[in-house]
Structure formats: structure tokens, C-alpha cells
Scaffold this active site. Structure first.
Site, mmCIF file in Angstrom:
data_model
loop_
_atom_site.group_PDB
_atom_site.id
_atom_site.type_symbol
_atom_site.label_atom_id
_atom_site.label_comp_id
_atom_site.label_asym_id
_atom_site.label_seq_id
_atom_site.Cartn_x
_atom_site.Cartn_y
_atom_site.Cartn_z
ATOM 1 N N SER A 60 0.991 -0.764 0.085
ATOM 2 C CA SER A 60 0.032 0.074 0.062
ATOM 3 C C SER A 60 0.642 0.986 0.033
ATOM 4 C CB SER A 60 -0.990 0.228 0.913
ATOM 5 O OG SER A 60 -1.808 -1.064 1.442
ATOM 6 N N GLU A 61 1.592 1.324 -0.648
ATOM 7 C CA GLU A 61 2.180 2.430 -1.061
ATOM 8 C C GLU A 61 1.653 3.737 -0.690
ATOM 9 O OE1 GLU A 61 2.423 0.279 -3.547
ATOM 10 O OE2 GLU A 61 4.812 -0.577 -3.202
ATOM 11 N N PHE A 84 10.293 -0.764 -4.611
ATOM 12 C CA PHE A 84 11.429 0.364 -6.073
ATOM 13 C C PHE A 84 11.328 1.548 -6.460
ATOM 14 C CE2 PHE A 84 11.520 -4.252 -6.322
ATOM 15 C CZ PHE A 84 13.410 -4.868 -7.258
ATOM 16 N N ALA A 85 11.827 2.140 -6.669
ATOM 17 C CA ALA A 85 12.005 4.426 -6.989
ATOM 18 C C ALA A 85 11.053 3.776 -8.186
ATOM 19 C CB ALA A 85 12.756 4.759 -7.497
ATOM 20 N N ASP A 86 10.295 2.862 -8.759
ATOM 21 C CA ASP A 86 9.132 2.643 -9.954
ATOM 22 C C ASP A 86 8.378 3.067 -9.176
ATOM 23 O OD1 ASP A 86 10.829 2.017 -12.377
ATOM 24 O OD2 ASP A 86 11.997 0.632 -10.413
ATOM 25 N N HIS A 130 11.329 -2.216 -13.268
ATOM 26 C CA HIS A 130 12.305 -1.616 -11.765
ATOM 27 C C HIS A 130 13.015 -1.712 -12.348
ATOM 28 C CE1 HIS A 130 8.837 -4.854 -10.625
ATOM 29 N NE2 HIS A 130 9.203 -4.732 -9.355
#
Lengths: 327, 327
Positions: A60-61, A84-86, A130
Site C-alpha cells: 500500500s504505497e 523499487f523507485a518505480d 524495476h
């Protein structure tokens, strides 16, 4: 007294050292607890600090970043992890519209001492979703600070500095550098301020500015250039916001030539912005057109040969530097 | 969707502070009347989203809170911020873009905040503030205090991802959060039935393992009563509650919306259940006619005085535009 650790290991070391000193520091993210993090960058933290301070979340970003924001404005110092920054793409609203603007929109009623860590970068075969250099997505969002360490020493010092900072910091850990080794001094002297570039190698013929993986390739390139009589100065800005423009300008006063190397398409990137600022503000220092060596305008490809070709290589840096010096 | 009123009249006996509740609702009603007036004189920029008709929701909920508790709300948030105790003059000042406004004139109508009374921020991204309230509740839980955090949001927010992530996270961590849906029957210009496959939004609580309560949102006393139950549950460490307040906005979505899409009969039936008139009728029926009239008069006088004072305040210095971006 010092320790030899690699880039991956020093992440947990830096966080643990801050958590021991400040009870308001806690971690929040996916699989950072008993699992130790998807990249094991949180190894040992759950065992030492327990579930209250090392908090496993659902996938749940938005809730991770937003809850960290809410806790930060109430005075805590969250260290949030986006695996991951993505994945910053799925919580872009929280970072850009909420975290970056809360202090401003309230007229300074709150501070937002929040660190968001993300693994970024290409070269490890993770393909298009990614592998991106996510730092570029946030450059024109005032209110955020952006940190891009390349070495063990810088990662340790800047991560502690970021956690102590009273503003939101996006902290990018490059996946391709996890096995890089370095020496970690202990104590507060190792904590680094944000906004100070590092002159990695001195030279008088050309200035090469690069971060993270490209910094290491630029140093290799500088060694190759030295063999043919070209003295390249390599500068790692270490933080993109704030950016140490003065350090680059000081170098250009010696070299008059600027090469920026980045693993990202050109448009909307930190390298493009740096070239623009140096050209418009320090034109008279330059004896050649500044050059930006970037990745092609494509997503990051999967196949090894394609991904290798996508990233600026040591040979490409050497060739571009020679062109500039010959201009 | 057929409308079934829950309580045709106020459900519970009048509390001792009924006149205070009435005063708070009148102040919000008159405040927004004045905001519309100032808008028509071109003294208010952008847009405004009035909460007239919904005053019982915010006043009822906030009257059940204690000092230290916190609140986040939407761009239709004048009422919620005033109900928390923000001063009328500084709220006017903010919407007028004056230096003395709550946020120094940098937030405006959609971003009223007064952190000193627990109003952490009004948000112009639908659902964007729900994670913030989760974080404020997390901070209370982390520190072991008894503070709760309330989020007000519209029916439309229940279809956005941040709603799902926030309720889920608050529930698994049993955080002291209260989620209040101001169900005013329309998400901007669309009926609830056209966007949402169920009638009772409080039913969504079941999938997060928390109580879901459906309350007459035009009954300030019923709203307070439902909130008290939720507050007790939150302070006891039993977790969050979802409250659906059934209510209606008297005007359109924003200043540019004449709300022609609403059937005349529907509008009439809701105006007949005006939350302020209902409370006043109940007070008058219990012998408080004179006191109620006096409350209305003083609320009007106080609002006018606050408006006049705010109009004397200067606009921000130009340097303020670059302040509060970072700490």
C-alpha cells in the site's frame, strides 16, 4: 575506529545508528520486518528494534507514504521504504501533492521530517518497471530534497543526514552498487550535510559530473583518459536538491569543459537542468558546448545486450570526453 | 436511489451545550454566506466549495473530540476547520489571501489549516488526506497517547484507492482513527448511484473489519453520539470506525455549478431538514427560543466583525512566496 561494509549493508547500519540515538525515528514499509527487506537492506533492524519501530505494511504505497507524512507532521521522524523507485508511480500524489506541499500550504505551521528510501537504477536485469532513475521524476517539485549516494561512506553519512533533516528527503539507493565496499567511520563526524558535492578526482582538462553508477564509470573513464594525457575532474553532486552548483562552477573555472553523464533519457533530467544552469549562468567559463551523455529515449530493456547498450559505458564517456577536449 | 430519512427529527434529548452547537453551526453558515459575497466582489480567487447544509456533520463530530485530537478534511472544509476552533477572522483572512490568514495566504479556501487546534490540513486531492490521518493516528499509537484523528471526506472519496489503503492499514494496526463520510449524495455532478454499486457506504467497513455506522448527518446530536462511540473505541485501542453521515449540500459542487442536475423535490425535502433549523426547533420546543435568537444574532455579528477585520489586513509580502518551502 571503522568497519568495512558494502553499500547494501551500510543502509541498515545508518538507520540503526539513528534509531539508537532518537526514539522518534521508526521504519515503515513492505517486508522490512522479519524478512529484513526485499534487498535485505533492513537486516537485523527488526531483531533489535521490534515491530513497533520496524513496521511491516501491506502492499500500500499510498498509505505508507501518507501515514509517514501524518506521523512526521506530528513530530516523529519516519523512514519509509518504497521497495523499487518505480513504485513511486503508485504513490506519486502522496509524494508530490501531499508530502512536498504540506509545509508550504499551511504557511509553515508544520515541518515534515520524513525520509523516503527507494531502490533505483538499471543494469541488474529487472527490466522496464524495476530499473528507472526515479530521481528525475521529482526535480521540479519544490519542497522535496533528493539524495543519490554512490559510495558506502556517502550513503552512510547522507542517510543519517537525511533522517536528521527537517524536510522531506527522497533517498535513492542504486541496486547496481549493492556490492561496492567501503569504510564506515563511526560517530557523528560521519554524518554528511545535504547539498555538498564531492570532488572525486581532480583534473584540469574537463569536468565530468555524474552520480551513482555513472560516477563509478566516470572515474574509470578518467583513468583511461589520464593514460592518453587528459586530466579529467570528476564531481559527484551527491544530492540533486539542493545541488552544489558552486562546486561545478569552480571546476569549470579550471577546465572550461563540461560533460554530464546520467543513466536516464535526456529530457526532464537532472543532467539537462545542470547543463542549462551552467550554460545560462556560467557561459563565460566555457570553451566548448556542454555535453550531456544520456540513455536513449526508450524504457529500460531486459536482455543483457540491450540493457548494456542502454547505459552509458566507460568507452562512451571516454569518447565523448575526447571530443569535448578536442573542440 | 430512494432516500429514506433515518430520523425525521432530532433523535436524542438536547444536551446542555445545545446552544453552543447552534452557535457553531450558525457561524459556519454565516461565514460561508459572507465568503460567497466576497467572491462576488472578486475578493476571493479561484473557487470555493461550500458546506452549507452539512454543518451538523462537522460540528457534531468535532464536539465529541478533545484537545490534542486531530482532524483532516477536504476542499469543502471551511466548516470542519471552524468546528475545530479555528478563529473566524484568520479563516476569512486566508480565503482573502491576506498575510494574517491561517496559512499566511498561501493555502486559500481549499487548504485551510490551523494546526494549533488540531486542524492539520484541508486537501484538494480527493481522498489524498486519508493516509495523513492514518499517520496522525499512528503517531498517537506510537507514543502511547490517547489522541484520535478524524478524517472527513465525501462519498466520492470511497471510490479512490487511498480510501482502501487507509482503512485497511488503520484497521490492521488498530489505530485511533475515525473516518467520516460526508455523504451529500453527489460526487461533483454525478449521483452516488451512477458511480457506486451499493447504497450504504458504511457497509464498506465490513471488508476492513471495523464498525460501519450510518447516521443522520443533519442531526448534530446523533452525529456527536455516533462519534463518541467511535472515540471511545479508538482511545481504548480497539481501532478505527467508519461513519457515514447522510446529508446534502445546499448549493452545487463549487461556485461554478448551479446544480441543475438535482430534482426539485429532492432539494426541497432536504432543505426542509436543514440541520440548523432542526436544532433550533428543538431548542425552541424546550423553551430556549430567546436564547436561540440571541445565538443567531451574536453569530452574525461575530462573523461580520471577523470579515471586516480581515479585510483590513495587508496582502503578503512578495518574499513570502519563497518562504516555508523548506524548513
Amino acid at each position: 575506529m571503522s568497519d568495512t561494509l558494502n553499500y547494501r549493508q551500510v543502509i541498515a547500519r545508518a538507520i540503526a545508528d539513528e534509531m539508537r540515538e532518537d526514539p522518534d525515528v521508526f521504519m515503515i514499509g513492505e517486508d522490512i520486518g522479519a524478512a529484513g527487506g526485499a534487498f535485505k537492506t533492513a537486516a537485523g533492524l527488526f531483531e533489535e528494534f521490534g515491530p513497533r519501530r520496524v513496521r511491516d505494511t501491506p502492499i500500500s504505497e499510498q498509505a505508507i507514504v501518507g501515514a509517514a507524512l501524518g506521523a512526521a507532521i506530528m513530530g516523529l521522524r519516519p523512514v519509509a521504504e518504497i521497495m523499487f523507485a518505480d513504485f513511486a508511480g503508485v504513490c506519486y500524489d502522496q509524494i508530490v501533492n501531499q508530502v512536498a506541499k504540506h509545509r508550504y500550504m499551511t504557511g509553515g505551521q508544520v515541518t515534515v521530517p520524513l525520509t523516503i528510501r527507494m531502490a533505483n537504477g538499471a543494469g541488474t536485469g529487472f527490466a522496464a518497471q524495476h530499473s528507472q532513475a526515479g530521481e528525475n521524476w521529482f526535480l521540479n517539485v519544490p519542497g522535496l530534497k533528493i539524495v543519490v549516494p554512490a559510495t558506502v561512506e556517502d550513503l552512510y553519512g547522507l542517510l543519517r543526514g537525511s533522517i536528521r533533516d527537517n524536510d522531506p528527503v527522497l533517498f535513492f539507493e542504486h541496486k547496481g552498487l549493492f556490492s561496492v565496499k567501503g569504510t564506515v567511520p563511526t560517530g557523528d563526524a560521519a554524518v554528511l550535510p545535504l547539498g555538498v558535492a564531492s570532488v572525486v578526482r581532480e583534473g584540469s582538462d574537463i569536468t565530468i559530473v555524474a552520480t551513482q553508477q555513472m560516477r563509478h564509470r566516470s572515474v574509470e573513464a578518467a583513468e583511461a583518459l589520464a593514460a592518453v594525457g587528459i586530466a579529467a575532474e570528476v564531481i559527484d553532486p551527491r544530492t540533486l536538491i539542493p545541488f552544489d552548483d558552486a562546486a561545478v562552477a569552480r571546476s569549470l573555472a579550471k577546465t572550461s569543459r563540461l560533460l554530464v553523464v546520467q543513466e536516464s533519457p535526456q529530457d526532464g533530467s537532472w543532467g539537462a537542468s545542470l547543463v542549462s544552469r551552467m550554460t545560462t549562468q556560467h557561459f563565460t567559463l566555457l570553451d566548448a558546448p556542454p555535453s550531456l551523455l544520456s540513455s536513449p529515449d526508450s524504457p529500460v530493456p531486459y536482455a543483457g545486450v540491450l540493457e548494456d547498450a542502454w547505459l552509458p559505458s566507460v568507452d562512451a564517456i571516454v569518447a565523448r570526453a575526447k571530443e569535448l577536449v578536442a573542440f | 436511489m430512494t432516500y429514506h430519512p433515518v430520523n425525521p427529527t432530532l433523535a436524542d434529548p438536547l444536551p446542555a451545550d445545545a446552544l453552543e452547537l447552534l452557535r457553531s453551526m450558525y457561524e459556519i453558515r454565516f461565514f460561508e454566506d459572507e465568503i460567497m459575497g466576497l467572491f462576488s466582489q472578486n475578493l476571493v480567487r479561484g473557487s470555493t466549495h461550500l458546506c452549507q447544509g452539512q454543518e451538523a456533520v462537522t460540528v457534531g463530530v468535532c464536539s465529541a473530540l478533545s484537545p490534542g485530537d486531530t482532524m483532516t478534511c477536504t476542499y469543502r472544509g471551511h466548516g470542519a476547520v471552524l468546528a475545530m476552533g479555528a478563529p473566524l477572522d484568520r479563516a476569512f483572512g486566508e480565503i482573502l489571501g491576506r498575510a494574517g490568514g491561517l496559512c499566511g495566504g498561501k493555502g486559500g479556501s481549499m487548504h485551510l489549516a490551523d494546526v494549533s487546534v488540531g486542524a492539520l490540513g484541508s486537501n484538494a486531492i480527493v481522498g489524498g488526506h486519508l493516509p495523513t490521518t492514518v499517520g496522525a493516528a499512528l503517531a498517537a499509537s506510537y507514543r502511547g497517547t490517547s489522541e484520535v484523528s478524524v478524517a472527513f471526506f465525501g462519498d466520492g472519496s470511497t471510490n479512490i484507492g487511498a480510501f482502501h489503503e487507509s482503512l485497511n492499514l488503520a484497521s490492521i494496526w488498530k489505530l485511533p482513527a475515525i473516518f467520516v463520510i460526508e455523504n451529500n449524495q453527489y460526487g461533483e455532478y454525478s449521483t452516488l448511484a451512477s458511480t457506486t454499486p451499493i447504497e450504504r457506504l458504511s457497509d464498506r467497513a465490513a471488508s476492513y473489519g471495523m464498525p460501519g455506522v450510518f447516521v443522520d448527518g443533519n442531526d448534530v446530536i446523533a452525529m456527536r453520539s455516533a462519534t463518541k462511540t467511535a472515540v471511545e473505541r479508538a482511545r481504548a485501542g480497539e481501532g478505527p470506525t467508519l461513519i457515514e453521515a447522510d446529508t446534502y449540500r445546499h448549493s452545487g459542487h463549487s461556485r461554478s455549478d448551479p446544480a441543475k442536475y438535482r430534482p426539485e423535490e429532492e432539494v426541497k425535502s432536504w432543505f426542509a431538514r436543514d440541520p440548523i433549523v432542526q436544532l433550533r426547533n428543538a431548542i425552541e420546543a424546550s423553551g430556549g427560543a430567546d436564547a436561540a435568537a440571541e445565538v443567531e444574532r451574536t453569530a452574525h455579528t461575530d462573523v461580520d466583525a471577523a470579515r471586516d477585520l480581515a479585510l483590513t489586513w495587508p496582502e503578503p509580502e512578495l518574499s513570502a512566496g519563497m518562504e516555508h518551502i523548506y524548513s
